[in-house]
Design a protein around this motif. Structure first.
Motif, short mmCIF file in Angstrom:
data_model
loop_
_atom_site.label_atom_id
_atom_site.label_comp_id
_atom_site.label_asym_id
_atom_site.label_seq_id
_atom_site.Cartn_x
_atom_site.Cartn_y
_atom_site.Cartn_z
N LEU A 84 0.83 -1.21 0.00
CA LEU A 84 0.00 0.00 0.00
C LEU A 84 0.86 1.26 0.00
O LEU A 84 0.59 2.20 -0.77
N ILE A 85 1.89 1.29 0.83
CA ILE A 85 2.77 2.47 0.87
C ILE A 85 3.46 2.65 -0.46
O ILE A 85 3.61 3.78 -0.96
N GLY A 86 3.88 1.54 -1.07
CA GLY A 86 4.52 1.62 -2.37
C GLY A 86 3.60 2.24 -3.43
O GLY A 86 4.04 3.06 -4.23
N SER A 87 2.33 1.85 -3.41
CA SER A 87 1.39 2.40 -4.39
C SER A 87 1.14 3.88 -4.15
O SER A 87 1.02 4.67 -5.11
N LEU A 88 1.10 4.30 -2.88
CA LEU A 88 0.91 5.70 -2.58
C LEU A 88 2.13 6.53 -2.96
O LEU A 88 2.01 7.65 -3.45
N ALA A 89 3.31 5.96 -2.72
CA ALA A 89 4.54 6.67 -3.09
C ALA A 89 4.65 6.82 -4.60
O ALA A 89 5.07 7.88 -5.10
N ALA A 90 4.27 5.80 -5.34
CA ALA A 90 4.36 5.84 -6.80
C ALA A 90 3.37 6.83 -7.40
O ALA A 90 3.62 7.41 -8.46
#
Length: 413
Positions: free
Chosen positions: A405-411
């Motif tokens: 989830l954090i990865g998708s928000l960062a991207a």
């Protein structure tokens, strides 16, 4: 308003405005949802409680006519004498020679923080706290209407005079300095020796009291132990009666939290004042629980601590490994030598509270947003993870979901 009814809000004392619900207490309700992987509460694992020893101790107390009569009766506010002597012995082994006169039993260390706030904080006084700091301490102190100032332990340029002037400008004095020096809640970090000495220098210059919250002190898994602030204070001052440090200890993280047995250790003059506060609050802690805790501590404390250290050390290692595998670039975290917590720093644009809402809703993963742990000047891109109550599968799966989830928000930024 209907005649004869009361407006409760207008009837509350001014301090009631500073009494807010604990985000952590609210998050603990998620533990009742079996599909949520919770890294929220810093809760001991009940599978590790010495339940058999506790059961045997209750039986031992209650089947003895003399002990049972004492256990079920009113008692002294200072606490059960054999337990206080046992604690004094433990403190002596940590470099704090003292007697039972230097120890008062409290309903967990949380009650100790409340009593200390009542004794040392007047409205408008300043409490020096680390940023972040333990949320429960802020809640305990808030009722006494202090201001907060950031306690800088390393790398800062604050002088004693700057703290004193800031407190005076806010209408009071520096009432106390509070910190969790070992495996801090929430960061998991430990205050180095030099910084502890520097804090004692600062407290001496300000002529203020130091509150050492030692809830996690026994939970060291590796690294070199650092003397407690109270032990350092004793060494510097020449004896406990000349110290300015109050040590708040607890059995909640080592034996069991439900018995609600903690203690405050410090100069006898201060303990005597705290006893008066205790008398006014609840007379005394449950005598039977104190007697049971004494029997259990005498019999199993050392092997119990060794057992939980090994269990929690393994979980810490699993969480650190999972974070390394699953967190995207731009995320960092602490690497604690003990305790129950890892403190995570997110990319600047990701708010921990907003992330929690999505994590619970989309991933069924819970944690504590970092904003809850600041007296003033809260930072949003932080979160606290606890590994104490999670098994290997939950840690691996929960961190993988959260990292995704954090990865998708960062991207998407």
């Amino acid at each position: 308003m209907t005649a004869g009814t009361i407006n409760w809000t207008e009837s509350f004392a001014s301090r009631a405005a500073r009494m807010n619900a604990s985000e952590i207490r609210e998050l603990l309700k998620l533990l009742d949802q079996p599909d949520v992987i919770s890294f929220a509460g810093g809760i001991p694992d009940p599978a590790l409680f010495p339940a058999q020893a506790i059961s045997e101790a209750y039986t031992s107390v209650l089947i003895d006519k003399v002990k049972s009569a004492q256990a079920l009766q009113y008692s002294v506010s200072e606490g059960y004498l054999p337990l206080r002597r046992w604690i004094a012995g433990q403190m002596a082994r940590q470099g704090v020679p003292c007697t039972e006169a230097n120890v008062m039993i409290t309903a967990g260390s949380q009650q100790g923080l409340d009593f200390i706030g009542k004794l040392f904080l007047s409205p408008g006084d300043t409490a020096l706290v680390t940023a972040p700091t333990y949320l429960g301490a802020l809640q305990a102190f808030n009722a006494y209407e202090p201001r907060y100032d950031r306690l800088t332990l390393e790398g800062g340029n604050r002088t004693p005079e700057s703290y004193r002037l800031a407190a005076a400008e806010r209408g009071g004095r520096v009432g106390l300095a509070y910190l969790v020096p070992d495996f801090s809640n929430p960061t998991g970090e430990t205050v180095p020796l030099a910084a502890r000495q520097g804090l004692l220098d600062l407290a001496a210059a300000l002529d203020t009291v130091v509150i050492e919250d030692a809830a996690y002190q026994a939970l060291r898994y590796d690294g070199t132990p650092v003397p407690s602030l109270l032990a350092l204070d004793v060494e510097r001052s020449g004896g406990i009666e000349r110290t300015r440090t109050l040590f708040c200890g607890t059995f909640s993280k080592t034996l069991a939290p439900a018995l609600r047995v903690g203690w405050v250790c410090g100069a006898a003059e201060v303990i005597a004042k705290l006893v008066l506060v205790k008398q006014a609050a609840d007379l005394h802690c449950a005598t039977i629980n104190q007697m049971v805790m004494h029997e259990v501590a005498e019999k199993v404390f050392e092997p119990q601590v060794a057992r939980i250290r090994e269990a929690y050390r393994q979980r810490r290692d699993l969480m650190l490994a999972a974070l390394a595998r699953h967190m995207p670039a731009g995320v960092s975290w602490t690497r604690p030598e003990g305790g129950m917590f890892v403190w995570v720093t997110l990319p600047a644009h990701i708010d921990g509270a907003a992330l929690l809402a999505r994590a619970v809703g989309e991933c069924r993963v819970a944690f504590v947003p970092g904003k809850a742990f600041y007296g003033e000047g809260a930072v949003g891109n932080k979160l606290r993870l606890s590994y104490s109550l999670s098994n290997e599968a939950a840690i691996n799966e929960g961190i993988a979901r959260l990292g995704g989830l954090i990865g998708s928000l960062a991207a998407a930024a």
